[in-house]
Design an enzyme around this catalytic site. Structure first.
Site, PDB file in Angstrom:
ATOM      1  N   GLY A  13      30.498  28.420  38.983  1.00  0.00           N
ATOM      2  CA  GLY A  13      30.910  29.823  38.935  1.00  0.00           C
ATOM      3  C   GLY A  13      29.801  30.708  38.402  1.00  0.00           C
ATOM      4  CB  VAL A  65      35.247  23.666  40.594  1.00  0.00           C
ATOM      5  CG1 VAL A  65      33.780  24.082  40.627  1.00  0.00           C
ATOM      6  CG2 VAL A  65      36.129  24.744  39.984  1.00  0.00           C
ATOM      7  CG  ASN A  91      31.051  29.987  33.724  1.00  0.00           C
ATOM      8  OD1 ASN A  91      31.306  30.608  32.696  1.00  0.00           O
ATOM      9  ND2 ASN A  91      31.019  30.594  34.916  1.00  0.00           N
ATOM     10  CE1 TYR A 156      41.234  31.599  31.527  1.00  0.00           C
ATOM     11  CE2 TYR A 156      41.789  32.131  29.256  1.00  0.00           C
ATOM     12  CZ  TYR A 156      40.855  32.002  30.263  1.00  0.00           C
ATOM     13  OH  TYR A 156      39.527  32.257  29.997  1.00  0.00           O
ATOM     14  CB  ALA A 158      48.352  24.959  29.637  1.00  0.00           C
ATOM     15  CE  LYS A 160      39.111  28.826  30.539  1.00  0.00           C
ATOM     16  NZ  LYS A 160      37.827  28.396  31.138  1.00  0.00           N
TER      17      LYS A 160
HETATM   18  P1  NAD Z   1      34.308  35.982  36.107  1.00  0.00           P
HETATM   19  O1  NAD Z   1      35.590  36.133  36.823  1.00  0.00           O
HETATM   20  O2  NAD Z   1      33.312  37.067  36.164  1.00  0.00           O
HETATM   21  O3  NAD Z   1      33.560  34.642  36.549  1.00  0.00           O
HETATM   22  C1  NAD Z   1      34.220  33.476  36.911  1.00  0.00           C
HETATM   23  C2  NAD Z   1      33.378  32.784  37.958  1.00  0.00           C
HETATM   24  O4  NAD Z   1      34.033  31.580  38.360  1.00  0.00           O
HETATM   25  C3  NAD Z   1      33.206  33.643  39.212  1.00  0.00           C
HETATM   26  O5  NAD Z   1      31.887  33.575  39.649  1.00  0.00           O
HETATM   27  C4  NAD Z   1      34.151  32.983  40.193  1.00  0.00           C
HETATM   28  O6  NAD Z   1      33.770  33.145  41.539  1.00  0.00           O
HETATM   29  C5  NAD Z   1      34.035  31.533  39.776  1.00  0.00           C
HETATM   30  N1  NAD Z   1      35.136  30.723  40.261  1.00  0.00           N
HETATM   31  C6  NAD Z   1      36.459  30.989  40.144  1.00  0.00           C
HETATM   32  N2  NAD Z   1      37.171  30.027  40.755  1.00  0.00           N
HETATM   33  C7  NAD Z   1      36.265  29.142  41.253  1.00  0.00           C
HETATM   34  C8  NAD Z   1      36.391  27.943  41.982  1.00  0.00           C
HETATM   35  N3  NAD Z   1      37.588  27.452  42.316  1.00  0.00           N
HETATM   36  N4  NAD Z   1      35.268  27.267  42.331  1.00  0.00           N
HETATM   37  C9  NAD Z   1      34.046  27.757  42.007  1.00  0.00           C
HETATM   38  N5  NAD Z   1      33.871  28.902  41.321  1.00  0.00           N
HETATM   39  C10 NAD Z   1      34.965  29.582  40.952  1.00  0.00           C
HETATM   40  O7  NAD Z   1      34.709  35.671  34.621  1.00  0.00           O
HETATM   41  P2  NAD Z   1      33.865  35.296  33.310  1.00  0.00           P
HETATM   42  O8  NAD Z   1      34.425  36.126  32.236  1.00  0.00           O
HETATM   43  O9  NAD Z   1      32.411  35.281  33.558  1.00  0.00           O
HETATM   44  O10 NAD Z   1      34.398  33.806  33.076  1.00  0.00           O
HETATM   45  C11 NAD Z   1      33.574  32.677  32.963  1.00  0.00           C
HETATM   46  C12 NAD Z   1      34.293  31.626  32.142  1.00  0.00           C
HETATM   47  O11 NAD Z   1      34.488  32.111  30.828  1.00  0.00           O
HETATM   48  C13 NAD Z   1      35.681  31.282  32.682  1.00  0.00           C
HETATM   49  O12 NAD Z   1      35.918  29.890  32.536  1.00  0.00           O
HETATM   50  C14 NAD Z   1      36.595  32.055  31.764  1.00  0.00           C
HETATM   51  O13 NAD Z   1      37.875  31.480  31.700  1.00  0.00           O
HETATM   52  C15 NAD Z   1      35.835  31.966  30.464  1.00  0.00           C
HETATM   53  N6  NAD Z   1      36.197  32.976  29.481  1.00  0.00           N
HETATM   54  C16 NAD Z   1      35.989  34.298  29.705  1.00  0.00           C
HETATM   55  C17 NAD Z   1      36.350  35.210  28.731  1.00  0.00           C
HETATM   56  C18 NAD Z   1      36.140  36.692  28.894  1.00  0.00           C
HETATM   57  O14 NAD Z   1      36.569  37.454  28.019  1.00  0.00           O
HETATM   58  N7  NAD Z   1      35.485  37.163  29.939  1.00  0.00           N
HETATM   59  C19 NAD Z   1      36.928  34.781  27.545  1.00  0.00           C
HETATM   60  C20 NAD Z   1      37.126  33.430  27.340  1.00  0.00           C
HETATM   61  C21 NAD Z   1      36.747  32.529  28.325  1.00  0.00           C
END
Ligand code: NAD
Length: 248
Positions: A13, A65, A91, A156, A158, A160
């Site tokens: 991602g 993924v 990620n 979500y 669950a 994480k």
């Molecule tokens: P985002 O939505 O900008 O990025 C997520 C990425 O994952 C995107 O590029 C998306 O295309 C990709 N993705 C989604 N489903 C996919 C799949 N099935 N196969 C391949 N790629 C896939 O969000 P982000 O904030 O950059 O999130 C990145 C990670 O951080 C995630 O795991 C998210 O849960 C975690 N996270 C984010 C936050 C926040 O506040 N932004 C907080 C805690 C955790």
């Protein structure tokens, strides 16, 4: 500063947000990158171009993924490009927020399939290679929500929390082979994932953050790069919060 010259990394991602920031930072410190994406080919190519423009090495690899066959094919393509895998960053993640009583089974399942099962598929294939190498770093992106829960995020949270359990179990299994497995639990980070929140929700979240600001993707990337580097050689099975104090 950690040097990743001669090392390879796969970030899932990585076309935007936190994944993109991690990929750019690993590349800036010398790693050869594989940028995984699901749908956003152009954005993934743009990240790879940005790396190549500064003399780095990067390939883009499409795979959902949540699809084990697609992940298998992605790893096969990865090993056509690179001989070894030093760093895996799980990620890729999605949200499908709803209150428990209104949550649809598909919303629950989609989040588990991507965030939890997707990380498992990638970890398993990475671990097989890393065991042969007798070295490797696996970094799983969990969340504040996985540690503390969050209303509207039963699915979500669950997924994480599952990522954290998986991280600790794998750390115990792989530690003797020179492989570390750690998780990062970001709080509220400014990306597309959080952009959809209403101003009212943002203000409510901000009031609970001791540092009184939203985090940047680069601040999560800094923790990931630390865990991937030599300075973190004796750290495994840990969950590092990057949340401005939200979880204190
Ligand atoms: P985002 O939505 O900008 O990025 C997520 C990425 O994952 C995107 O590029 C998306 O295309 C990709 N993705 C989604 N489903 C996919 C799949 N099935 N196969 C391949 N790629 C896939 O969000 P982000 O904030 O950059 O999130 C990145 C990670 O951080 C995630 O795991 C998210 O849960 C975690 N996270 C984010 C936050 C926040 O506040 N932004 C907080 C805690 C955790």
């Amino acid at each position: 500063m950690n040097s990743f010259i001669g090392k390879t990394a796969l970030v899932t991602g990585a076309s935007r947000g936190i994944g993109r920031a991690i990929a750019l930072r690993l590349a800036a410190q010398g790693a050869a990158l594989a940028i995984n994406y699901n749908g956003s080919k152009d954005r993934a190519e743009a990240v790879a171009e940005e790396i190549r423009a500064t003399g780095g090495r990067a390939v883009v690899l499409q795979a959902d993924v949540a699809d084990p066959a697609a992940v298998q094919a992605m790893f096969a393509r990865f090993f056509e490009c690179y001989q070894r895998l030093d760093i895996l960053v799980n990620n890729a993640g999605i949200t499908r927020d709803a209150l428990l009583i209104g949550m649809k089974q598909e919303e629950f399942q989609a989040v588990i399939d991507t965030n939890l099962a997707g990380s498992y598929y990638c970890m398993q294939l990475a671990a097989k290679k890393m065991i042969h190498q007798r070295s490797g770093r696996i970094i799983n992106i969990s969340s504040y929500s996985g540690v503390h829960g969050n209303a509207g995020q039963v699915n979500y949270a669950a997924s994480k929390a599952g990522v954290i359990g998986m991280t600790k179990a794998a750390a115990r299994e792989l530690g003797g082979r020179g492989i570390t497995v750690n998780a990062i639990a970001p709080g509220f980070i400014e990306t597309d994932m959080t952009a959809a929140l209403s101003e009212k929700s943002k203000q409510a979240i901000l009031s609970g953050i001791p540092m009184k600001r939203i985090g940047a993707a680069e601040e999560v990337a800094a923790a990931a790069v630390f865990l991937a580097g030599d300075d973190a050689a004796y750290i495994t099975g840990q969950v590092i919060a990057v949340d401005g104090g939200l979880s204190i």
